[in-house]
Design a protein around this motif. Structure first.
Motif, PDB file in Angstrom:
ATOM      1  N   GLU A  55       0.873  -1.184   0.000  1.00 12.22           N
ATOM      2  CA  GLU A  55       0.000   0.000   0.000  1.00 12.22           C
ATOM      3  C   GLU A  55       0.906   1.229   0.000  1.00 12.22           C
ATOM      4  OE1 GLU A  55      -3.484  -0.391   0.711  1.00 12.22           O
ATOM      5  OE2 GLU A  55      -3.118  -2.561   0.640  1.00 12.22           O
ATOM      6  N   VAL A  56       0.315   2.365  -0.331  1.00 13.03           N
ATOM      7  CA  VAL A  56       1.071   3.623  -0.248  1.00 13.03           C
ATOM      8  C   VAL A  56       0.317   4.580   0.666  1.00 13.03           C
ATOM      9  CG1 VAL A  56       1.969   5.612  -1.519  1.00 13.03           C
ATOM     10  CG2 VAL A  56       1.973   3.353  -2.588  1.00 13.03           C
ATOM     11  N   GLU A  57       1.009   5.091   1.659  1.00 12.49           N
ATOM     12  CA  GLU A  57       0.407   6.065   2.562  1.00 12.49           C
ATOM     13  C   GLU A  57       1.469   7.126   2.905  1.00 12.49           C
ATOM     14  OE1 GLU A  57      -2.841   6.062   3.774  1.00 12.49           O
ATOM     15  OE2 GLU A  57      -2.318   8.002   4.668  1.00 12.49           O
ATOM     16  N   PRO A  58       1.446   8.264   2.201  1.00 10.28           N
ATOM     17  CA  PRO A  58       2.476   9.278   2.464  1.00 10.28           C
ATOM     18  C   PRO A  58       2.431   9.755   3.921  1.00 10.28           C
ATOM     19  CG  PRO A  58       1.272   9.796   0.457  1.00 10.28           C
ATOM     20  CD  PRO A  58       0.533   8.663   1.112  1.00 10.28           C
ATOM     21  N   ALA A  59       3.607   9.949   4.500  1.00  6.74           N
ATOM     22  CA  ALA A  59       3.685  10.473   5.865  1.00  6.74           C
ATOM     23  C   ALA A  59       3.269  11.940   5.850  1.00  6.74           C
ATOM     24  CB  ALA A  59       5.106  10.337   6.383  1.00  6.74           C
ATOM     25  N   LYS A  60       2.616  12.342   6.933  1.00  7.85           N
ATOM     26  CA  LYS A  60       2.170  13.739   7.000  1.00  7.85           C
ATOM     27  C   LYS A  60       3.004  14.486   8.026  1.00  7.85           C
ATOM     28  CE  LYS A  60      -2.452  12.189   5.786  1.00  7.85           C
ATOM     29  NZ  LYS A  60      -2.068  10.739   5.865  1.00  7.85           N
ATOM     30  N   VAL A  61       4.294  14.421   7.862  1.00  4.65           N
ATOM     31  CA  VAL A  61       5.181  15.109   8.813  1.00  4.65           C
ATOM     32  C   VAL A  61       6.100  16.063   8.050  1.00  4.65           C
ATOM     33  CG1 VAL A  61       5.255  13.364  10.618  1.00  4.65           C
ATOM     34  CG2 VAL A  61       6.793  13.153   8.677  1.00  4.65           C
ATOM     35  N   GLU A  62       6.520  17.094   8.750  1.00  4.29           N
ATOM     36  CA  GLU A  62       7.466  18.025   8.146  1.00  4.29           C
ATOM     37  C   GLU A  62       8.861  17.410   8.205  1.00  4.29           C
ATOM     38  OE1 GLU A  62       8.677  22.501   8.477  1.00  4.29           O
ATOM     39  OE2 GLU A  62       7.057  21.989   9.872  1.00  4.29           O
ATOM     40  N   GLU A  63       9.638  17.588   7.127  1.00  3.49           N
ATOM     41  CA  GLU A  63      11.006  17.045   7.129  1.00  3.49           C
ATOM     42  C   GLU A  63      11.925  17.998   7.888  1.00  3.49           C
ATOM     43  OE1 GLU A  63      12.510  16.038   3.221  1.00  3.49           O
ATOM     44  OE2 GLU A  63      10.650  14.986   2.784  1.00  3.49           O
ATOM     45  N   VAL A  64      12.223  17.660   9.130  1.00  2.00           N
ATOM     46  CA  VAL A  64      13.109  18.529   9.904  1.00  2.00           C
ATOM     47  C   VAL A  64      14.459  17.830  10.064  1.00  2.00           C
ATOM     48  CG1 VAL A  64      13.418  19.837  12.027  1.00  2.00           C
ATOM     49  CG2 VAL A  64      11.113  19.420  11.153  1.00  2.00           C
ATOM     50  N   PHE A  65      15.495  18.499   9.592  1.00  2.00           N
ATOM     51  CA  PHE A  65      16.844  17.946   9.695  1.00  2.00           C
ATOM     52  C   PHE A  65      17.509  18.409  10.965  1.00  2.00           C
ATOM     53  CE2 PHE A  65      19.383  15.458   6.895  1.00  2.00           C
ATOM     54  CZ  PHE A  65      18.454  15.090   5.939  1.00  2.00           C
ATOM     55  N   ASP A  66      17.985  17.495  11.760  1.00  2.00           N
ATOM     56  CA  ASP A  66      18.695  17.861  12.983  1.00  2.00           C
ATOM     57  C   ASP A  66      20.166  18.125  12.616  1.00  2.00           C
ATOM     58  OD1 ASP A  66      19.932  18.077  15.401  1.00  2.00           O
ATOM     59  OD2 ASP A  66      18.769  16.466  16.343  1.00  2.00           O
ATOM     60  N   GLU A  67      20.480  19.414  12.450  1.00  2.00           N
ATOM     61  CA  GLU A  67      21.816  19.797  11.978  1.00  2.00           C
ATOM     62  C   GLU A  67      22.908  19.486  13.000  1.00  2.00           C
ATOM     63  OE1 GLU A  67      22.088  20.712   8.896  1.00  2.00           O
ATOM     64  OE2 GLU A  67      20.093  21.474   8.373  1.00  2.00           O
ATOM     65  N   SER A  68      22.497  19.211  14.244  1.00  2.00           N
ATOM     66  CA  SER A  68      23.516  18.934  15.267  1.00  2.00           C
ATOM     67  C   SER A  68      24.044  17.497  15.156  1.00  2.00           C
ATOM     68  CB  SER A  68      22.928  19.168  16.659  1.00  2.00           C
ATOM     69  OG  SER A  68      21.972  18.170  16.937  1.00  2.00           O
ATOM     70  N   LEU A  69      23.338  16.674  14.395  1.00  2.00           N
ATOM     71  CA  LEU A  69      23.749  15.263  14.270  1.00  2.00           C
ATOM     72  C   LEU A  69      24.634  15.072  13.041  1.00  2.00           C
ATOM     73  CD1 LEU A  69      20.354  13.401  14.863  1.00  2.00           C
ATOM     74  CD2 LEU A  69      22.270  13.575  16.449  1.00  2.00           C
ATOM     75  N   PRO A  70      25.486  14.041  13.046  1.00  2.00           N
ATOM     76  CA  PRO A  70      26.190  13.678  11.807  1.00  2.00           C
ATOM     77  C   PRO A  70      25.152  13.384  10.717  1.00  2.00           C
ATOM     78  CG  PRO A  70      27.004  12.398  13.669  1.00  2.00           C
ATOM     79  CD  PRO A  70      25.819  13.157  14.165  1.00  2.00           C
ATOM     80  N   ILE A  71      25.541  13.647   9.472  1.00  2.00           N
ATOM     81  CA  ILE A  71      24.575  13.624   8.373  1.00  2.00           C
ATOM     82  C   ILE A  71      23.772  12.316   8.291  1.00  2.00           C
ATOM     83  CG2 ILE A  71      26.359  12.980   6.647  1.00  2.00           C
ATOM     84  CD1 ILE A  71      23.393  15.306   5.997  1.00  2.00           C
ATOM     85  N   ASP A  72      24.466  11.167   8.423  1.00  2.00           N
ATOM     86  CA  ASP A  72      23.751   9.891   8.280  1.00  2.00           C
ATOM     87  C   ASP A  72      22.720   9.696   9.400  1.00  2.00           C
ATOM     88  OD1 ASP A  72      25.373   9.559   6.105  1.00  2.00           O
ATOM     89  OD2 ASP A  72      26.170   7.606   6.704  1.00  2.00           O
ATOM     90  N   GLU A  73      23.103  10.126  10.608  1.00  2.00           N
ATOM     91  CA  GLU A  73      22.171  10.007  11.749  1.00  2.00           C
ATOM     92  C   GLU A  73      20.936  10.871  11.502  1.00  2.00           C
ATOM     93  OE1 GLU A  73      23.115   8.367  14.832  1.00  2.00           O
ATOM     94  OE2 GLU A  73      24.696   7.561  13.551  1.00  2.00           O
ATOM     95  N   ALA A  74      21.188  12.096  11.036  1.00  2.00           N
ATOM     96  CA  ALA A  74      20.086  13.032  10.801  1.00  2.00           C
ATOM     97  C   ALA A  74      19.137  12.483   9.738  1.00  2.00           C
ATOM     98  CB  ALA A  74      20.638  14.385  10.380  1.00  2.00           C
ATOM     99  N   LEU A  75      19.734  11.869   8.708  1.00  2.00           N
ATOM    100  CA  LEU A  75      18.954  11.315   7.607  1.00  2.00           C
ATOM    101  C   LEU A  75      18.093  10.136   8.080  1.00  2.00           C
ATOM    102  CD1 LEU A  75      18.684  11.926   4.619  1.00  2.00           C
ATOM    103  CD2 LEU A  75      20.650  10.478   4.192  1.00  2.00           C
ATOM    104  N   MET A  76      18.681   9.287   8.909  1.00  2.00           N
ATOM    105  CA  MET A  76      17.915   8.142   9.428  1.00  2.00           C
ATOM    106  C   MET A  76      16.769   8.622  10.315  1.00  2.00           C
ATOM    107  SD  MET A  76      20.588   5.068  10.163  1.00  2.00           S
ATOM    108  CE  MET A  76      21.912   5.948  10.942  1.00  2.00           C
ATOM    109  N   LYS A  77      17.040   9.731  11.020  1.00  2.00           N
ATOM    110  CA  LYS A  77      15.995  10.275  11.905  1.00  2.00           C
ATOM    111  C   LYS A  77      14.790  10.776  11.083  1.00  2.00           C
ATOM    112  CE  LYS A  77      15.788  13.288  15.914  1.00  2.00           C
ATOM    113  NZ  LYS A  77      16.518  14.292  16.686  1.00  2.00           N
TER     114      LYS A  77
END
Ligand SMILES: Cc1cn([C@H]2C[C@H](O)[C@@H](COP(=O)(O)OP(=O)(O)OP(=O)(O)O)O2)c(=O)[nH]c1=O
Length: 182
Positions: A24-46
């Motif tokens: 099924e497809v169900e788009p998430a209804k959340v804003e994409e907030v990047f945690d700039e304090s984290l290393p890039i890969d961690e922030a992306l996984m979050k």
């Protein structure tokens, strides 16, 4: 096993379909907030996890796939361009250079999160101003990280790593997770 793709991206849907997944497809209804304090890969996984968790709330007995794709160049994250000028600047910067495309994925199964990041190196040939203007004015770059789609432009000279990862989902690793042949 019931699967739901927590994404609005037609490319991710296509990639899963090509690999014969039923989902099924169900788009998430959340804003994409990047945690700039984290290393890039961690922030992306979050970010991927936030998307997956949002949909897992509504589909508790499904396996949920959430993802986020970015271009990473000279220590900076390039997401979707905000306007055509930004898209042009971005493509100028990438011309004749190597960058990375990173997709953060989070799979939620039986209330457990399985997050990972896949990175693909991408090299652009020398792209002229005219080519950039023509491509940007065609409009299709606006919903894509780094302002380009590898599947629709001829700017890419070579890649090192997963092609589908650049398009939006690292299918090799997704298939490995689900024990499906790629
Ligand atoms: C670099 C690159 C990105 N892309 C696309 C993949 C993603 O759809 C998009 C990056 O944006 P994302 O925010 O990862 O995804 P999305 O907003 O399209 O969907 P959702 O958040 O609901 O999951 O850029 C390409 O199609 N080709 C490319 O070569």
């Amino acid at each position: 096993m019931k699967i739901v793709l927590a994404s609005n991206s037609p490319r991710r849907k296509e990639l899963l379909e090509q690999a014969h997944f039923r989902f099924e497809v169900e788009p998430a209804k959340v804003e994409e907030v990047f945690d700039e304090s984290l290393p890039i890969d961690e922030a992306l996984m979050k970010v991927a996890q936030t998307k997956a968790m949002d949909v897992a709330d509504v589909y508790p007995d499904y396996v949920v796939i959430g993802a986020d794709t970015i271009v990473y160049f000279q220590g900076k994250r390039l997401g979707k361009p905000k306007n055509k000028n930004e898209a042009k600047r971005c493509l100028h910067a990438l011309s004749n250079q190597t960058h990375e495309v990173k997709t953060g994925v989070c799979i939620i199964k039986d209330h457990q999160c399985y997050p990972f990041v896949e990175t693909t190196k991408v090299h652009f040939r020398d792209v002229s101003n005219d080519e950039i203007n023509r491509y940007v004015n065609s409009g299709s770059c606006m919903d894509k990280a780094g302002a380009y789609g590898i599947q629709e432009c001829d700017f890419v000279e070579w890649i090192d790593g997963s092609y589908s990862n650049v398009v939006g989902l690292p299918m090799e690793r997704i298939c490995q997770f689900f024990h499906v042949r790629f």
